[in-house]
Design an enzyme around this catalytic site. Sequence first.
Site, mmCIF file in Angstrom:
data_model
loop_
_atom_site.group_PDB
_atom_site.id
_atom_site.type_symbol
_atom_site.label_atom_id
_atom_site.label_comp_id
_atom_site.label_asym_id
_atom_site.label_seq_id
_atom_site.Cartn_x
_atom_site.Cartn_y
_atom_site.Cartn_z
ATOM 1 N N GLU A 244 0.832 -1.222 0.000
ATOM 2 C CA GLU A 244 0.000 0.000 0.000
ATOM 3 C C GLU A 244 0.859 1.261 0.000
ATOM 4 O OE1 GLU A 244 -3.123 -0.270 -1.217
ATOM 5 O OE2 GLU A 244 -3.509 -1.651 0.423
ATOM 6 N N SER B 57 -11.530 0.922 -6.071
ATOM 7 C CA SER B 57 -11.158 1.397 -7.407
ATOM 8 C C SER B 57 -12.301 1.431 -8.404
ATOM 9 C CB SER B 57 -10.032 0.553 -7.999
ATOM 10 O OG SER B 57 -8.861 0.769 -7.320
ATOM 11 N N SER B 58 -13.411 1.986 -7.972
ATOM 12 C CA SER B 58 -14.509 2.159 -8.925
ATOM 13 C C SER B 58 -14.097 3.099 -10.053
ATOM 14 C CB SER B 58 -15.752 2.689 -8.213
ATOM 15 O OG SER B 58 -15.446 3.874 -7.501
ATOM 16 N N ASP C 44 -4.165 0.940 -9.366
ATOM 17 C CA ASP C 44 -5.567 0.601 -9.630
ATOM 18 C C ASP C 44 -5.822 0.269 -11.105
ATOM 19 O OD1 ASP C 44 -5.729 1.367 -6.997
ATOM 20 O OD2 ASP C 44 -6.583 3.336 -7.438
HETATM 21 C C1 GLA Z 1 -5.166 4.547 -4.112
HETATM 22 C C2 GLA Z 1 -4.379 5.004 -5.331
HETATM 23 C C3 GLA Z 1 -3.318 3.991 -5.726
HETATM 24 C C4 GLA Z 1 -2.471 3.576 -4.534
HETATM 25 C C5 GLA Z 1 -3.353 3.229 -3.344
HETATM 26 C C6 GLA Z 1 -2.553 2.973 -2.093
HETATM 27 O O1 GLA Z 1 -5.921 3.415 -4.438
HETATM 28 O O2 GLA Z 1 -5.244 5.216 -6.422
HETATM 29 O O3 GLA Z 1 -2.507 4.502 -6.768
HETATM 30 O O4 GLA Z 1 -1.542 4.577 -4.217
HETATM 31 O O5 GLA Z 1 -4.285 4.254 -3.048
HETATM 32 O O6 GLA Z 1 -1.785 1.822 -2.226
#
Ligand code: GLA
Length: 376
Positions: A30, A120-121, A166
């Site tokens: 993350e 990640s919608s 994402d």
């Molecule tokens: C969000 C961002 C990603 C990533 C995550 C954390 O989802 O869109 O690019 O940085 O946070 O891992």
Amino acid sequence: MNARDAFVKEFGTEPAGLWAAPGRVNLIGEHTDYNDGFVLPFALPQRTVAAVGPAPAGEWTVCSTFADEAVSFGLTQPGEVTGWAAYVAGVVWSLHENGFEVPGARIAIDSEVPLGSGLSSSAALESSVLTALIDLGGLDLPVERRPVIAQRAENDYVGAPTGILDQSASIRCREGHALFLDCRSYEVEQIPFDLAAEGLAILVINSNAPHQHVDGEYGARRKSCEQAAAILGVPALRDITGAELEGALARLDDEVMRRRVRHIVTEDDRVLETVQLLKAGQVREIGSLLTASHASMRDDFEITVPQVDIAVETALEVGAYGARMTGGGFGGCVLALIDADKADVVTAAVEQAYAEAGFTPPTAWTVTAGAGAGKL
Ligand code: GLA
């Protein structure tokens, strides 16, 4: 109503086809993506579907099952289309900026990916539309180059400073696999991830916590990491190895910055260890790495909230092998690695803990690793 029906209702004709792209769960890794590090997401079975048909050159119209009005636009500049349609206009803009002749299109969107839950919608929306436009226009754009195009829509059109995680997950994941991605080289390795065969499951627990100050906090974390890399004289924090960590920390004056660096460097190592364990078939053993990742996000990167901490603690108390928040943070979802027959027990325990704390009830469901973007 589904995407095809929405298309017929809006445009009075059948679409040329349906394209789908999934949301994602990040198993581990993350905030490492914008530090050129490692991530290990898998695709959700939940996805966004785009029903798409041709339109005259330079004309795009997009409607959806979740908004009242269709939005029409020509070639725009960042900021000209706002709201959810900006992700679509951004993809058109990004393709054009990269030298592609984008076909005019009519688009109807439907999505099963919960909005604003850290699954990640937005990447699912971008990736479904991108894949459809590439196919419709016969564009020569290999799969490995696609995530960057979608990311640019998000970074430069919508204006969110996110990394490559994402969009890579939504576009490059394969069913039954987790995607081991090197966020510097964009090289990937498909890691078999069939939990059912082991009698295991991943339970996703949506904390349903309201997102607050998310954008500002994300940008602040990113800036802190970039400043630390500059002070340490490396292109990105990925270039600090676990063995070099203590030496690097000693060279940083700021205690907060030291903690941010420690999270990124240890998290990259945890991704690599997780991959090794999965390859060795030691799936239960990744649990402690998941839990350590959570502690690092909570104590060092400081991106968790009480709702996700309590979900993790409770899942562990009732027998999860490991648990962690997944996604950007400040709310969103927790994943727990559990015995497949324990989903109800864990869910009930988390529900009870939330009730006792006076939180909005959580939503939980088990997931398997789904397919990446493609034509249906
Ligand atoms: C969000 C961002 C990603 C990533 C995550 C954390 O989802 O869109 O690019 O940085 O946070 O891992």
